[in-house]
Motif scaffolding. Structure first.
Motif, mmCIF file in Angstrom:
data_model
loop_
_atom_site.group_PDB
_atom_site.id
_atom_site.type_symbol
_atom_site.label_atom_id
_atom_site.label_comp_id
_atom_site.label_asym_id
_atom_site.label_seq_id
_atom_site.Cartn_x
_atom_site.Cartn_y
_atom_site.Cartn_z
ATOM 1 N N MET A 1 46.836 38.033 62.315
ATOM 2 C CA MET A 1 45.649 38.559 61.660
ATOM 3 C C MET A 1 44.692 37.418 61.312
ATOM 4 O O MET A 1 45.119 36.399 60.772
ATOM 5 N N PRO A 2 43.410 37.585 61.594
ATOM 6 C CA PRO A 2 42.451 36.554 61.218
ATOM 7 C C PRO A 2 42.197 36.572 59.706
ATOM 8 O O PRO A 2 42.501 37.552 59.029
ATOM 9 N N LYS A 3 41.653 35.471 59.235
ATOM 10 C CA LYS A 3 41.306 35.399 57.824
ATOM 11 C C LYS A 3 40.109 36.306 57.534
ATOM 12 O O LYS A 3 39.306 36.579 58.419
ATOM 13 N N ILE A 4 39.996 36.740 56.285
ATOM 14 C CA ILE A 4 38.877 37.573 55.867
ATOM 15 C C ILE A 4 37.821 36.667 55.255
ATOM 16 O O ILE A 4 38.145 35.786 54.452
ATOM 17 N N LYS A 5 36.573 36.850 55.635
ATOM 18 C CA LYS A 5 35.500 36.033 55.065
ATOM 19 C C LYS A 5 35.190 36.492 53.649
ATOM 20 O O LYS A 5 35.089 37.686 53.374
ATOM 21 N N THR A 6 35.025 35.519 52.776
ATOM 22 C CA THR A 6 34.612 35.792 51.407
ATOM 23 C C THR A 6 33.104 36.001 51.371
ATOM 24 O O THR A 6 32.363 35.250 51.993
ATOM 25 N N ASN A 7 32.652 37.020 50.653
ATOM 26 C CA ASN A 7 31.228 37.237 50.448
ATOM 27 C C ASN A 7 30.744 36.194 49.447
ATOM 28 O O ASN A 7 31.136 36.198 48.280
ATOM 29 N N ARG A 8 29.919 35.252 49.913
ATOM 30 C CA ARG A 8 29.536 34.115 49.076
ATOM 31 C C ARG A 8 28.688 34.528 47.877
ATOM 32 O O ARG A 8 28.749 33.899 46.815
ATOM 33 N N GLY A 9 27.893 35.571 48.026
ATOM 34 C CA GLY A 9 27.103 36.049 46.894
ATOM 35 C C GLY A 9 27.989 36.579 45.790
ATOM 36 O O GLY A 9 27.772 36.327 44.606
ATOM 37 N N ALA A 10 29.032 37.315 46.170
ATOM 38 C CA ALA A 10 29.962 37.863 45.185
ATOM 39 C C ALA A 10 30.807 36.756 44.563
ATOM 40 O O ALA A 10 31.131 36.803 43.376
ATOM 41 N N ALA A 11 31.163 35.750 45.355
ATOM 42 C CA ALA A 11 31.991 34.656 44.850
ATOM 43 C C ALA A 11 31.265 33.870 43.761
ATOM 44 O O ALA A 11 31.893 33.338 42.850
ATOM 45 N N LYS A 12 29.930 33.810 43.842
ATOM 46 C CA LYS A 12 29.155 33.100 42.832
ATOM 47 C C LYS A 12 28.969 33.936 41.571
ATOM 48 O O LYS A 12 28.670 33.386 40.507
ATOM 49 N N ARG A 13 29.115 35.233 41.665
ATOM 50 C CA ARG A 13 28.851 36.117 40.529
ATOM 51 C C ARG A 13 30.095 36.554 39.773
ATOM 52 O O ARG A 13 30.008 36.942 38.609
ATOM 53 N N PHE A 14 31.238 36.536 40.416
ATOM 54 C CA PHE A 14 32.458 37.042 39.799
ATOM 55 C C PHE A 14 33.528 35.965 39.730
ATOM 56 O O PHE A 14 33.565 35.056 40.550
ATOM 57 N N GLY A 15 34.400 36.106 38.762
ATOM 58 C CA GLY A 15 35.533 35.204 38.618
ATOM 59 C C GLY A 15 36.759 36.009 38.248
ATOM 60 O O GLY A 15 36.675 37.223 38.045
ATOM 61 N N LYS A 16 37.878 35.340 38.155
ATOM 62 C CA LYS A 16 39.116 36.034 37.824
ATOM 63 C C LYS A 16 39.684 35.500 36.516
ATOM 64 O O LYS A 16 39.600 34.304 36.239
ATOM 65 N N THR A 17 40.257 36.363 35.716
ATOM 66 C CA THR A 17 40.918 35.942 34.488
ATOM 67 C C THR A 17 42.348 35.535 34.813
ATOM 68 O O THR A 17 42.816 35.687 35.950
ATOM 69 N N GLY A 18 43.047 35.042 33.835
ATOM 70 C CA GLY A 18 44.439 34.636 34.030
ATOM 71 C C GLY A 18 45.349 35.789 34.394
ATOM 72 O O GLY A 18 46.353 35.609 35.079
ATOM 73 N N THR A 19 45.005 36.981 33.940
ATOM 74 C CA THR A 19 45.835 38.148 34.225
ATOM 75 C C THR A 19 45.428 38.865 35.505
ATOM 76 O O THR A 19 46.006 39.893 35.848
ATOM 77 N N GLY A 20 44.375 38.352 36.196
ATOM 78 C CA GLY A 20 43.983 38.940 37.473
ATOM 79 C C GLY A 20 42.831 39.919 37.412
ATOM 80 O O GLY A 20 42.436 40.465 38.430
ATOM 81 N N LYS A 21 42.294 40.155 36.216
ATOM 82 C CA LYS A 21 41.128 41.032 36.112
ATOM 83 C C LYS A 21 39.888 40.266 36.562
ATOM 84 O O LYS A 21 39.866 39.039 36.563
ATOM 85 N N ILE A 22 38.840 40.993 36.934
ATOM 86 C CA ILE A 22 37.620 40.366 37.432
ATOM 87 C C ILE A 22 36.566 40.364 36.338
ATOM 88 O O ILE A 22 36.278 41.397 35.737
ATOM 89 N N LYS A 23 35.998 39.184 36.075
ATOM 90 C CA LYS A 23 34.984 39.062 35.038
ATOM 91 C C LYS A 23 33.614 38.875 35.668
ATOM 92 O O LYS A 23 33.491 38.439 36.810
#
Length: 65
Positions: A1-23
């Motif tokens: 399976m090929p890798k999935i591309k990360t949406n760079r716009g979303a990567a700049k706007r969202f982050g992950k907490t220690g428990t895995g929730k998205i902030k």
């Protein structure tokens, strides 16, 4: 399976907490701040979590974060 591309716009706007929730950052805190009262601006400074209904779609956009 090929890798999935990360949406760079979303990567700049969202982050992950220690428990895995998205902030996210709150909206309406970038301009026209003179008409907003101090209490509202203070609340907008803090981040918050995304709604559970949106979590599935956001996780698809940022699979490796």
């Amino acid at each position: 399976m090929p890798k999935i591309k990360t949406n760079r716009g979303a990567a700049k706007r969202f982050g992950k907490t220690g428990t895995g929730k998205i902030k996210r950052r709150r909206a309406y805190h970038s301009h026209i701040l003179t008409s907003k009262d101090q209490k509202r601006k203070r609340r907008l400074r803090s981040g918050t979590l995304i709604h559970s209904a949106d979590a599935k779609n956001i996780r698809k956009l940022i699979p490796y974060i």
